[in-house]
Motif scaffolding. Structure first.
Motif, short mmCIF file in Angstrom:
data_model
loop_
_atom_site.label_atom_id
_atom_site.label_comp_id
_atom_site.label_asym_id
_atom_site.label_seq_id
_atom_site.Cartn_x
_atom_site.Cartn_y
_atom_site.Cartn_z
N CYS A 152 -6.77 -7.16 3.64
CA CYS A 152 -5.63 -6.25 3.53
C CYS A 152 -4.64 -6.66 4.62
O CYS A 152 -5.01 -6.66 5.80
CB CYS A 152 -6.07 -4.80 3.75
SG CYS A 152 -6.99 -4.14 2.36
N LEU B 213 -9.34 0.72 0.44
CA LEU B 213 -8.79 -0.33 -0.44
C LEU B 213 -9.65 -1.60 -0.33
O LEU B 213 -10.00 -2.21 -1.33
CB LEU B 213 -7.35 -0.64 -0.05
CG LEU B 213 -6.34 0.49 -0.31
CD1 LEU B 213 -5.33 0.60 0.81
CD2 LEU B 213 -5.63 0.28 -1.64
N THR C 231 -6.69 0.92 5.75
CA THR C 231 -6.93 0.19 4.49
C THR C 231 -8.42 0.08 4.14
O THR C 231 -8.78 -0.65 3.23
CB THR C 231 -6.31 -1.22 4.59
OG1 THR C 231 -6.80 -1.85 5.77
CG2 THR C 231 -4.81 -1.18 4.61
N PHE D 81 0.82 -1.20 0.00
CA PHE D 81 0.00 0.00 0.00
C PHE D 81 0.86 1.26 0.00
O PHE D 81 1.89 1.32 0.66
CB PHE D 81 -0.89 0.03 1.26
CG PHE D 81 -1.65 -1.25 1.46
CD1 PHE D 81 -2.54 -1.71 0.48
CD2 PHE D 81 -1.49 -2.01 2.61
CE1 PHE D 81 -3.24 -2.89 0.66
CE2 PHE D 81 -2.18 -3.18 2.80
CZ PHE D 81 -3.05 -3.63 1.82
#
Ligand SMILES: [Zn+2]
Ligand SMILES: [Zn+2]
Length: 302
Positions: free
Chosen positions: A293, A280, A277, A270
């Motif tokens: 993640c 994402l 996160t 990342f």
């Protein structure tokens, strides 16, 4: 567990207090392997209690600093600690050249042999194979030559059904043949392999995509793996930046996972711009649900 993956570093570009740069430790049935070795990997290995001297293979995906700058330090420490066992490094050819200059100028002498095996450009290639594990390097799309790695458990011998051994009074030779998948032909009878062996066990597999922009063949290279680690440096909001730097967005990583029908998707690498996160994960999970993640120190078993 026959397979254990430990995330040693999951950030991109620069190490921070919360994330190291890329490195992973794989224990595949006692084959101890390090994938990439960004700056600070040695300290991270200590932090996450990986026994460094057990490593036999190091795979380096490409020559961006966040994937290899920790290597000289690690190699040097292994020597200071008295290693004698061979270490094999699979890497871009230029890495050997670069390290040899460093070794020569510093007058470095190692207590153990190091073997360099150069990765070839062009198409996927099996780089390691023994009776348990096969490792394939495959080319990905990045700013410089870069490879991903796929780990496949090799076909195992079949397990014999103990009840069949008893029922048919199978001999040692017959058991050996049956384990290889053969039928047993006797003078007056015939034993079908499927009737004397247990169902085949599923073979496990893992793939590491390294740094890459999205491209169609990636899904072929990682087809059907149980576990896929794919970079997601950005989200779609930074798609321009992702294209320019040849990295992937969370959505693109999830698209690969979906097309390749993988079991689980792990996202990492990342950008330090993300404080957490959530974004994402949300972007990826809209395409592919089985997604995580990763954090440094996370472990995944198969
Ligand atoms: Zn990187
Ligand atoms: Zn890179």
């Amino acid at each position: 567990m026959p397979f254990k993956l430990k995330i040693i570093g999951s950030g991109s570009a620069i190490p921070t207090l919360t994330r190291g740069v890329t490195s992973q430790y794989v224990n595949f049935n006692e084959r101890h392997i390090l994938i990439d070795c960004g700056e600070g990997t040695q300290m991270q290995l200590r932090r996450y209690k990986v026994k460094m001297q057990r490593l036999k293979i190091i795979l380096i995906s490409h020559l961006h600093g966040d994937h290899y700058l920790g290597l000289v330090g690690l190699l040097s420490s292994l020597s200071i600690l008295g290693r004698t066992q061979l270490l094999t490094i699979y890497c871009p050819a230029e890495l050997e050249e670069l390290l040899q200059v460093q070794f020569r100028l510093a007058g470095m002498k190692f207590s153990y042999p190091i073997e360099f095996i150069h990765l070839k450009e062009g198409k996927p290639e099996v780089i390691f194979e023994d009776n348990i594990l096969q490792i394939t390097a495959f080319p990905v799309r990045h700013r410089i030559p870069t490879w991903g790695f796929r780990f496949d458990e090799r076909e195992k011998e079949l397990n014999i059904d103990p009840a069949a051994v008893k029922q048919f009074s199978m001999t040692h030779d017959e058991i050996k043949k049956a384990k290889k998948g053969e039928d047993i032909v006797r003078e007056t009878s015939y034993l079908r392999n499927a009737d004397i062996t247990l169902p085949k066990q599923k073979l496990i597999s893992y793939a590491y995509s390294s740094d890459t922009s999205y491209f169609e063949q990636m899904a072929d290279y990682v087809q059907g793996v149980d576990l896929l680690y794919h970079e997601a440096t950005f989200t779609e909001k930074q798609k321009d930046r992702a294209d320019k730097t040849m990295h992937s967005t969370a959505r693109e990583a999830a698209t690969v996972a979906k097309k390749a029908k993988v079991g689980q998707l792990l996202l990492g690498h990342f950008s330090a711009r993300f404080k957490n996160t959530d974004e994402l994960l949300e972007e990826a999970s809209q395409i592919f649900e089985q997604v995580v993640c990763v954090q440094d120190g996370d472990e995944f078993d198969l």
